[in-house]
Design an enzyme around this catalytic site. Structure first.
Site, PDB file in Angstrom:
ATOM      1  N   CYS A 194       0.808  -1.225   0.000  1.00  0.00           N
ATOM      2  CA  CYS A 194       0.000   0.000   0.000  1.00  0.00           C
ATOM      3  C   CYS A 194       0.837   1.270   0.000  1.00  0.00           C
ATOM      4  O   CYS A 194       0.305   2.351  -0.182  1.00  0.00           O
ATOM      5  CB  CYS A 194      -0.913   0.015   1.228  1.00  0.00           C
ATOM      6  SG  CYS A 194       0.033   0.061   2.747  1.00  0.00           S
ATOM      7  N   CYS A 229      -2.061   3.796   7.702  1.00  0.00           N
ATOM      8  CA  CYS A 229      -3.500   3.784   7.942  1.00  0.00           C
ATOM      9  C   CYS A 229      -3.805   3.607   9.434  1.00  0.00           C
ATOM     10  O   CYS A 229      -2.921   3.409  10.259  1.00  0.00           O
ATOM     11  CB  CYS A 229      -4.111   2.640   7.159  1.00  0.00           C
ATOM     12  SG  CYS A 229      -3.576   1.061   7.826  1.00  0.00           S
ATOM     13  N   CYS A 232      -1.101  -4.666   7.691  1.00  0.00           N
ATOM     14  CA  CYS A 232      -0.706  -3.492   8.484  1.00  0.00           C
ATOM     15  C   CYS A 232       0.022  -3.944   9.749  1.00  0.00           C
ATOM     16  O   CYS A 232       0.993  -3.311  10.172  1.00  0.00           O
ATOM     17  CB  CYS A 232      -1.929  -2.663   8.859  1.00  0.00           C
ATOM     18  SG  CYS A 232      -3.078  -2.395   7.506  1.00  0.00           S
TER      19      CYS A 232
HETATM   20 FE1  FES Z   1      -1.128  -0.570   4.344  1.00  0.00          FE
HETATM   21 FE2  FES Z   1      -2.479  -0.284   6.541  1.00  0.00          FE
HETATM   22  S1  FES Z   1      -3.264  -0.239   4.514  1.00  0.00           S
HETATM   23  S2  FES Z   1      -0.341  -0.370   6.357  1.00  0.00           S
END
Ligand code: FES
Length: 229
Positions: free
Chosen positions: A36, A63, A107
C-alpha cells in the site's frame, strides 16, 4: 462495504501510545509496505548489557490499523529483550487488539517487521548478529506455498491457483505475495495468512513477508500468471 474495527483498534488509533522520536536512539528503522506504500519508523533505546528495550517510539505514515498495531507493538516491546521481540508475531499484535479485518492484516505485519528490522540492525551493530544476505528464490517461495492448504477446499494455494503475484527484494530479504481470495474463503483468510507467514519465514534469507489479498468473486480455480516462477 465499510471495514469494521474492534474497539481497541479504534482506541489506539485515536490515542496512539509512544508516538514520536527518541533523539539519541540506539536503534532506528523505517519500513514501507509494498502492498500500500504506507511507512513506519521506530526509534529505540536498548540496554547493551541486558538487551532490554528501555524506551521505544514510533511515527506512522500509514493507515488506522498500522497506527493501532504500531502503538500496541511499542507497549508490548517496552521492557522486553531483543530475543523476546524477535519471537513476536504479527498475530500477537492483532490478538492484543481483538483482531483486525483480513484486508488489514498486512498493516500488523508492517508494524512487527519494522520493529524487528530495528532490532536486527542494532544486533548487527553490537555484534550479536551478522548481516548475511542469502539469495532468495521465487521457486523456494512457490514450494513453500505448495504446503499451505486452503482449509475450505483442502487444496494447496498452488493447486487451487490462488497465488497471483510473488515479488522479492533481495537486499531487504523481503517476500511479497498477492493471493486471490474468493468470497467463500473470507473466513479462512487469517488462518491462510498465518500459514503462509510461517512457511515463507522458514526459507533462509526471508526476513520479511508481506501478504496481500486480492478480492475475487468466484469460488473455483483461477489462472495465475504463468511467469511466476
Ligand atoms: Fe497498508 Fe495499513 S493499509 S499499512
Amino acid at each position: 462495504m465499510a471495514i469494521k474495527y474492534s474497539e481497541k483498534v479504534i482506541e489506539h488509533f485515536i490515542k496512539p501510545q509512544n508516538v514520536g522520536e527518541i533523539p539519541d536512539a540506539d536503534a532506528i528503522a523505517t519500513e514501507g509496505s509494498p502492498a500500500c506504500g504506507d511507512m513506519i519508523t521506530y526509534t529505540l533505546k536498548i540496554d547493551p548489557d541486558t538487551r532490554v528495550v528501555e524506551d521505544i517510539k514510533f511515527r506512522s505514515f500509514g493507515c488506522a490499523s498500522n497506527i493501532a498495531t504500531a502503538s500496541m507493538a511499542t507497549l508490548i516491546a517496552k521492557g522486553k529483550t531483543t530475543d523476546e521481540i524477535k519471537a513476536m508475531k504479527h498475530r500477537d499484535l492483532t490478538k492484543s487488539l481483538d483482531g483486525l479485518p483480513a484486508v488489514k492484516m498486512h498493516c500488523s505485519v508492517l508494524a512487527i517487521e519494522a520493529l524487528k528490522s530495528a532490532i536486527h540492525k542494532w544486533e548487527v551493530d553490537h555484534g550479536y548478529a551478522v548481516d548475511e544476505i542469502i539469495k532468495l528464490d521465487k521457486k523456494e517461495v512457490w514450494k513453500a506455498l505448495a504446503d499451505v492448504l486452503n482449509p475450505r477446499t483442502g487444496l494447496s494455494l498452488i493447486e487451487a491457483k490462488l497465488v497471483n503475484k510473488i515479488e522479492i527484494e533481495q537486499d531487504e530479504g523481503r517476500v511479497f505475495v498477492e493471493l486471490l481470495l474468493c468470497d467463500m474463503d473470507e473466513l479462512y483468510a487469517e488462518a491462510i495468512e498465518e500459514e503462509m507467514q510461517e512457511h515463507i519465514h522458514a526459507i533462509p534469507g526471508a526476513r520479511k513477508v508481506l501478504v496481500q489479498f486480492k478480492r475475487c468473486h468466484h469460488s473455483g480455480m483461477h489462472g495465475p500468471e504463468e511467469h511466476l516462477v
